[in-house]
Design an enzyme around this catalytic site. Structure first.
Site, PDB file in Angstrom:
ATOM      1  N   VAL A 143     -17.944  17.762   1.931  1.00  0.00           N
ATOM      2  CA  VAL A 143     -17.998  17.321   0.824  1.00  0.00           C
ATOM      3  C   VAL A 143     -16.372  17.156   0.615  1.00  0.00           C
ATOM      4  O   VAL A 143     -15.482  17.997   0.739  1.00  0.00           O
ATOM      5  CB  VAL A 143     -18.127  18.190  -0.556  1.00  0.00           C
ATOM      6  CG1 VAL A 143     -18.024  17.532  -1.757  1.00  0.00           C
ATOM      7  CG2 VAL A 143     -19.685  18.287  -0.129  1.00  0.00           C
ATOM      8  N   CYS A 144     -15.691  15.646   0.358  1.00  0.00           N
ATOM      9  CA  CYS A 144     -14.257  15.500   0.493  1.00  0.00           C
ATOM     10  C   CYS A 144     -13.535  16.322  -0.746  1.00  0.00           C
ATOM     11  O   CYS A 144     -12.583  16.756  -0.195  1.00  0.00           O
ATOM     12  CB  CYS A 144     -14.152  13.826   0.074  1.00  0.00           C
ATOM     13  SG  CYS A 144     -12.336  13.425  -0.464  1.00  0.00           S
TER      14      CYS A 144
END
Length: 272
Positions: A143-144
Site C-alpha cells: 500500500v503506497c
C-alpha cells in the site's frame, strides 16, 4: 520571462486511458512535439494502479478489485499500489535535460514537490517535505500511502500525497495522488494478507499514516478548489506559466490505440 508549459485537464477517465495519456505525453515531449506538461485527471471508475515492478500474484485480491467495480492498471512508474477514487491526480512531463531538473531522481522529486507544497499552502494547509529515516521500503506493504518517500508531502506527520517517477526516452514522468477523501475500509479489502487479524491491524494503523485534504482542513474543499490551488501551486513552485492545452483528434487516436494495446491488456497489467 517565465517559461510556458502546457496544462491539460482530462477530467474523469478510465484507469487505462489515464495511463495511456501519460505515456503518450512522455513520447510527444521526447519527440519535441510539445513543451513540458502539467496534467490533472480523475478516475471513473475508481482504479487500483500498481507500480511497474510490483507483483500482483499473492499480493492483490483481483476478485475484490472486480467485485468493488474498480479497474486494475499497471503504471509506467515504480512504487506501491494506490486506490484512485476521490482524489486529484497530477502528472508532470519534462525533459531530463531541463535546466531546472536535477539529474538525481531524489532531488528532482524535491523540485516538483515544491509545486505540490504551494498547492497545499493555497488551501491553507501547512504541508512539509518527508525526510525518511533509514532506508526506504522498509516494510513489505503493498500500500503506497503507508510510508512516505523522500520529499513527498506530509501533514501532521501523515502522508498527504503519494508520487512515483520514471525516466524514459530522456523524459521525466512523475505522477501522483492527492486524496480528497480516503476509504480505508475498501482499500484494505483489495490486498491479500496472511489472515483477517493482520489485515485489520494494518487497516487500524492506516489512520496514523495517511491524511486526506478533508481531514487536513476544516474548510469545505471541493475538487474544483483543489484544481485551482494546485494549478497555482505548480506555477508558483516551478516558476512557470501554464497555458491550456487540448488534445486533437490525432492525439486522441494515438492514446486510444496505446490504451487497447497495453493498458487494457492483462499481459501488461498482470505481468508480475
Amino acid at each position: 520571462m517565465k517559461e510556458t508549459w502546457f496544462f491539460l485537464d482530462t477530467h474523469k477517465q478510465t484507469p487505462a486511458y489515464n495511463m495511456a495519456v501519460d505515456e503518450c505525453l512522455l513520447n510527444w515531449h521526447s519527440e519535441n512535439k510539445i513543451p513540458p506538461v502539467i496534467r490533472f485527471y480523475e478516475w471513473l471508475p475508481a482504479g487500483l494502479s500498481i507500480g511497474y515492478f510490483q507483483k500482483t500474484s499473492n499480493k492483490i485480491d483481483l476478485d475484490a478489485v472486480n467485485k468493488n467495480g474498480f479497474q486494475l492498471v499497471r503504471r509506467l512508474t515504480g512504487g506501491r499500489a494506490v486506490l484512485h477514487d476521490q482524489e486529484l491526480t497530477y502528472s508532470v512531463i519534462v525533459s531530463e535535460q531541463h535546466s531546472a531538473m536535477p539529474r538525481s531522481i531524489k532531488e528532482a522529486y524535491l523540485v516538483i514537490s515544491k509545486g505540490l507544497k504551494e498547492g497545499f499552502r493555497s488551501l491553507g494547509i501547512n504541508a512539509s517535505f518527508a525526510i525518511p529515516e533509514g532506508k526506504l521500503d522498509t516494510t513489505q506493504s503493498a500500500v503506497c500511502f503507508e510510508e512516505p518517500s523522500w520529499y513527498e508531502l506530509v501533514v501532521d506527520g501523515k502522508k498527504a500525497a503519494g508520487s512515483a517517477q520514471t525516466r524514459k526516452k530522456g523524459v521525466i514522468l512523475q505522477h501522483g495522488s492527492i486524496p480528497l477523501n480516503v476509504d480505508d475500509s475498501k482499500l484494505y479489502d483489495l490486498f491479500l494478507y496472511k489472515n483477517e487479524r493482520v489485515k485489520q491491524r494494518a487497516r487500524e494503523a492506516f489512520s496514523d499514516k495517511a491524511i486526506s485534504i478533508r481531514q487536513a482542513t476544516p474548510q469545505k474543499v471541493t475538487l474544483h478548489d483543489m484544481k485551482a490551488a494546485f494549478k497555482k501551486g505548480f506555477e508558483t513552485g516551478l516558476d512557470i506559466n501554464l497555458e491550456s492545452f487540448t488534445l486533437n483528434e490525432k492525439q486522441e487516436q494515438e492514446i486510444n490505440e496505446l490504451m487497447h494495446q497495453k493498458y487494457l491488456n492483462d499481459k501488461w497489467n498482470l505481468s508480475r
